[in-house]
Design a protein around this motif. Structure first.
Motif, mmCIF file in Angstrom:
data_model
loop_
_atom_site.group_PDB
_atom_site.id
_atom_site.type_symbol
_atom_site.label_atom_id
_atom_site.label_comp_id
_atom_site.label_asym_id
_atom_site.label_seq_id
_atom_site.Cartn_x
_atom_site.Cartn_y
_atom_site.Cartn_z
ATOM 1 N N GLY A 71 -2.118 5.023 -13.926
ATOM 2 C CA GLY A 71 -2.579 6.399 -14.008
ATOM 3 C C GLY A 71 -3.684 6.753 -13.033
ATOM 4 N N GLU A 72 -4.243 5.770 -12.357
ATOM 5 C CA GLU A 72 -5.282 6.032 -11.360
ATOM 6 C C GLU A 72 -4.651 6.736 -10.154
ATOM 7 N N PRO A 73 -5.427 7.521 -9.414
ATOM 8 C CA PRO A 73 -4.866 8.171 -8.223
ATOM 9 C C PRO A 73 -4.596 7.141 -7.120
ATOM 10 N N VAL A 74 -3.561 7.410 -6.350
ATOM 11 C CA VAL A 74 -3.224 6.555 -5.206
ATOM 12 C C VAL A 74 -4.220 6.854 -4.099
ATOM 13 N N ASP A 75 -4.670 5.828 -3.412
ATOM 14 C CA ASP A 75 -5.573 5.987 -2.279
ATOM 15 C C ASP A 75 -4.926 6.949 -1.283
ATOM 16 N N PRO A 76 -5.587 8.060 -0.939
ATOM 17 C CA PRO A 76 -4.999 9.033 -0.010
ATOM 18 C C PRO A 76 -4.597 8.416 1.332
ATOM 19 N N TRP A 77 -5.372 7.449 1.810
ATOM 20 C CA TRP A 77 -5.027 6.797 3.077
ATOM 21 C C TRP A 77 -3.696 6.063 2.954
ATOM 22 N N LEU A 78 -3.504 5.350 1.845
ATOM 23 C CA LEU A 78 -2.273 4.600 1.628
ATOM 24 C C LEU A 78 -1.071 5.546 1.547
ATOM 25 N N GLN A 79 -1.229 6.648 0.824
ATOM 26 C CA GLN A 79 -0.134 7.614 0.701
ATOM 27 C C GLN A 79 0.209 8.233 2.050
ATOM 28 N N SER A 80 -0.804 8.544 2.851
ATOM 29 C CA SER A 80 -0.520 9.139 4.159
ATOM 30 C C SER A 80 0.097 8.116 5.113
ATOM 31 N N GLU A 81 -0.325 6.864 5.029
ATOM 32 C CA GLU A 81 0.233 5.820 5.899
ATOM 33 C C GLU A 81 1.689 5.528 5.583
ATOM 34 N N VAL A 82 2.067 5.572 4.313
ATOM 35 C CA VAL A 82 3.447 5.249 3.945
ATOM 36 C C VAL A 82 4.409 6.293 4.521
ATOM 37 N N ASN A 83 3.917 7.498 4.786
ATOM 38 C CA ASN A 83 4.760 8.561 5.337
ATOM 39 C C ASN A 83 4.389 8.940 6.772
ATOM 40 N N ARG A 84 3.651 8.078 7.440
ATOM 41 C CA ARG A 84 3.226 8.372 8.812
ATOM 42 C C ARG A 84 4.439 8.542 9.720
ATOM 43 N N HIS A 85 4.398 9.559 10.580
ATOM 44 C CA HIS A 85 5.536 9.869 11.439
ATOM 45 C C HIS A 85 5.485 9.170 12.787
ATOM 46 N N SER A 86 4.303 8.841 13.274
ATOM 47 C CA SER A 86 4.229 8.224 14.610
ATOM 48 C C SER A 86 3.191 7.138 14.660
#
Length: 86
Positions: A71-86
């Protein structure tokens, strides 16, 4: 214009969906989490298919969503890295 790196995790997952190999996508994301010293058992992995942006040459893009099981929030950096486009 940013050059698309075909080796980003999101592009690999999108290609796997296109080739009918979606069964193996969760394992690919789990390996990616392990490489970043995260326990994949702490996360639910959700794949969201969306239309690709115009001009990308793709029909769809698969967005990867991580949710922590505790239930804890996902680290925003981790979430953005998993969907990084380039």
């Amino acid at each position: 214009m940013a050059r698309i790196n075909p080796y980003t995790l999101q592009m690999q997952i999108t290609r796997m969906f296109e080739q009918g190999q979606s069964l193996f996508c969760a394992m690919k994301v789990q390996d990616w989490l392990r490489e970043r010293n995260e326990d994949p058992n702490d996360y639910d992995i959700i794949f969201n298919q969306q239309p690709a942006p115009p001009g990308s040459g793709l029909v769809m893009v698969v967005e990867i969503e991580l949710k922590r099981k505790d239930g804890e929030p996902v680290d925003p950096w981790l979430q953005s890295e998993v969907n990084r486009h380039s």
